[in-house]
Design a protein around this motif. Structure first.
Motif, PDB file in Angstrom:
ATOM      1  N   ASP A 399      43.954  48.974  24.712  1.00 43.24           N
ATOM      2  CA  ASP A 399      45.206  47.836  24.683  1.00 43.24           C
ATOM      3  C   ASP A 399      44.994  47.247  23.342  1.00 43.24           C
ATOM      4  OD1 ASP A 399      42.348  46.828  25.347  1.00 43.24           O
ATOM      5  OD2 ASP A 399      43.035  45.089  25.409  1.00 43.24           O
ATOM      6  N   GLU A 400      43.868  47.504  22.669  1.00 42.35           N
ATOM      7  CA  GLU A 400      43.730  46.564  21.179  1.00 42.35           C
ATOM      8  C   GLU A 400      44.565  48.087  20.313  1.00 42.35           C
ATOM      9  OE1 GLU A 400      39.463  46.278  20.322  1.00 42.35           O
ATOM     10  OE2 GLU A 400      39.376  43.833  21.200  1.00 42.35           O
ATOM     11  N   ARG A 403      48.142  47.274  20.192  1.00 40.06           N
ATOM     12  CA  ARG A 403      48.397  46.376  19.152  1.00 40.06           C
ATOM     13  C   ARG A 403      48.039  46.504  17.755  1.00 40.06           C
ATOM     14  NH1 ARG A 403      46.042  42.117  21.023  1.00 40.06           N
ATOM     15  NH2 ARG A 403      44.439  42.861  21.991  1.00 40.06           N
TER      16      ARG A 403
END
Length: 506
Positions: A399-400, A403
């Motif tokens: 998820d990081e 981004r």
């Protein structure tokens, strides 16, 4: 009648071939230069202008990268051929001014073996076409005086326009040359239409770029102010002159000094006086505005061509001429490893120690240097940096990782990620340096940012979490590129809001 056959033995041809041969040997060594990476990225974003340069060099660099990839000799084909043309035209310029074979050889060898021009033939730089441009303008003026044909102003305008499309500094040359021409009979051209048509042609060529600069609020002027305001070293007149001797070669000095002397005191052609006055004005201007010493370099093929003709009249014995050519050649061979990567890094360091030359010998900015001079150091560490950043990026939770974005402290770091990181899966980089600022945050909010170095106290003020996840450590790179790799999380305020504060034009 029979057509005149091409004589490959003429000095200009042999000097061009020698120039190509030298660069075929050295242009593939070390790696991509910092600015080359930036030019590639700029050229991949076609525009009529960029914060720090017109569009010609970025477009050529991007095209060369697309054609040749990491094959450096192919990628650097344009600067190699441009310098071969510069050396050849310098020899022909001496011939145009009345020089024989000795004058042609002397002017060409002085240009070929000048440390500055060896470097310009090595890498893509905004100076790639500058010496050729300045020489082309001078050629038009000599032919104008010799023939009286005012149409040469059209050639002058076309060459000047293309030169401005490569680097704005040619404007200083044009202004200084215009002032010099007022002290020659060529000022009579002001009463005829051709000079104005030449100016109109020049403006038509550069107009799209000028409109771009206007639309962006003249960012180049802001960048120039930063250079004059503290980035560049402030050189005294003596220091500036010393840098000229290093950049062009100590044994070339008698040649260009003879050219200046002839221009001021005894010009065979009246236009020589304009060249000498232009040199003096530019010398003074660049000292006053804290210009870098190499800004003056593009005028040397002009004054070397004139000076070689003068010395040919003074050195009448074959022995003296042979000694002069031999001395310039031997000195050039000894200096060449300081300008182009003839040697491996370890052998270069040993060679520099033997000569007693420090990396700071030709420094032009307030930067701490490492083992190598900056033009060599900036050819090291970029693929390795991209690989280490990619390793940090891949180690993030999914998820990081989705981004995350790399923020470059300078355009070299950001461009290295864009050029070498794409094959490693990295997203496009962002940054505040020069044109990267105009490209913006690319939709990133700052929730996960990867950066090499930077102000840790500022990071802790802006981010919820600051973690060291690696480091760059190339011993031959610039010292400020060997720093920790940070992962920064939870930016507040969001990156889009904070973006105006990252602007960094220099």
């Amino acid at each position: 009648m029979t057509a005149k056959t091409f004589d490959w033995r003429q000095p200009s041809v042999l000097l061009a071939l020698l120039t190509v041969g030298i660069h075929l040997l050295v242009n593939g060594r070390y790696g991509f230069f910092r600015d080359e990476l930036y030019f590639i990225v700029c050229g991949r974003h076609p525009a009529w202008g960029y914060v720090d340069q017109p569009p010609l060099i970025p477009l050529l660099a991007a095209g060369s990268r697309a054609l040749f990839g990491d094959f450096l000799i192919g990628f650097r084909l344009v600067p190699m051929l441009a310098m071969a043309a510069t050396v050849a035209l310098t020899a022909e310029f001496a011939k145009l001014n009345g020089g024989g074979r000795f004058a042609q050889w002397l002017a060409g060898l002085c240009t070929l073996f000048a440390a500055m021009f060896l470097t310009v033939g090595l890498i893509f730089t905004t100076d790639t076409f500058q010496a050729l441009t300045w020489l082309g303008c001078a050629w038009c003026l000599v032919r104008l005086e010799q023939s009286g044909d005012q149409r040469w102003w059209l050639g002058f305008g076309a060459i000047a326009g293309v030169g401005l499309f490569g680097k704005y500094i040619v404007a200083f040359y044009l202004a200084a040359l215009a002032a010099g021409l007022l002290f020659t009979p060529l000022r009579r051209s002001l009463g005829q239409r051709w000079v104005y048509l030449g100016v109109a042609l020049m403006l038509a060529i550069i107009l799209p770029n000028l409109l771009w600069q206007i639309s962006e609020g003249w960012p180049f002027l802001e960048l120039g102010k930063a250079g004059a305001g503290g980035k560049n070293l402030a050189l005294s007149p003596l220091d500036f002159l010393s840098q000229q001797l290093l950049l062009i070669g100590p044994l070339a000095a008698p040649v260009w000094i003879a050219g200046l002397w002839a221009g001021f005191v005894r010009p065979r052609l009246k236009v020589w006086r304009a060249f000498a006055i232009a040199y003096g004005l530019l010398f003074a201007i660049f000292i006053v505005i804290h210009g870098k010493a190499y800004y003056l370099s593009s005028i040397y093929p002009v004054v070397l061509g004139v000076g070689a003709v003068v010395l040919e009249g003074w050195l009448t014995r074959a022995t003296w001429r042979a000694l002069a050519l031999g001395a310039v050649t031997v000195t050039g061979v000894l200096i060449a490893p300081m300008a182009v990567p003839v040697l491996s890094e370890a052998n270069y360091l040993a060679y520099a120690r033997a000569l007693g030359v420090a990396p700071s010998a030709t420094a032009s900015e307030h930067q701490r240097l490492g083992l190598l001079p900056q033009h060599f150091a900036d050819m090291h560490g970029w693929p390795q940096m991209a690989a280490k950043v990619a390793a940090v990026w891949r180690a993030l939770p999914p998820d990081e990782r989705a981004r995350a974005v790399f923020f470059g402290q300078n355009y070299g770091e950001a461009a290295a990620i864009d050029v070498f990181g794409a094959g490693l899966g990295l997203p496009r980089a962002i940054g505040g340096h020069n044109n990267y600022y105009l490209w913006g945050p690319r939709g990133h909010d700052g929730s996960v940012v990867i950066a090499v170095g930077g102000d840790v106290a500022e990071y802790r003020r802006l981010f919820r979490s600051v973690t060291v996840a690696g480091a760059t450590d190339d011993p031959y790179a610039m010292p400020y590129e060997n720093r920790p790799i940070y992962v920064l999380r939870g930016m507040n305020p969001p990156l889009q809001t904070y973006w105006p504060k990252v602007k960094h034009y220099e």
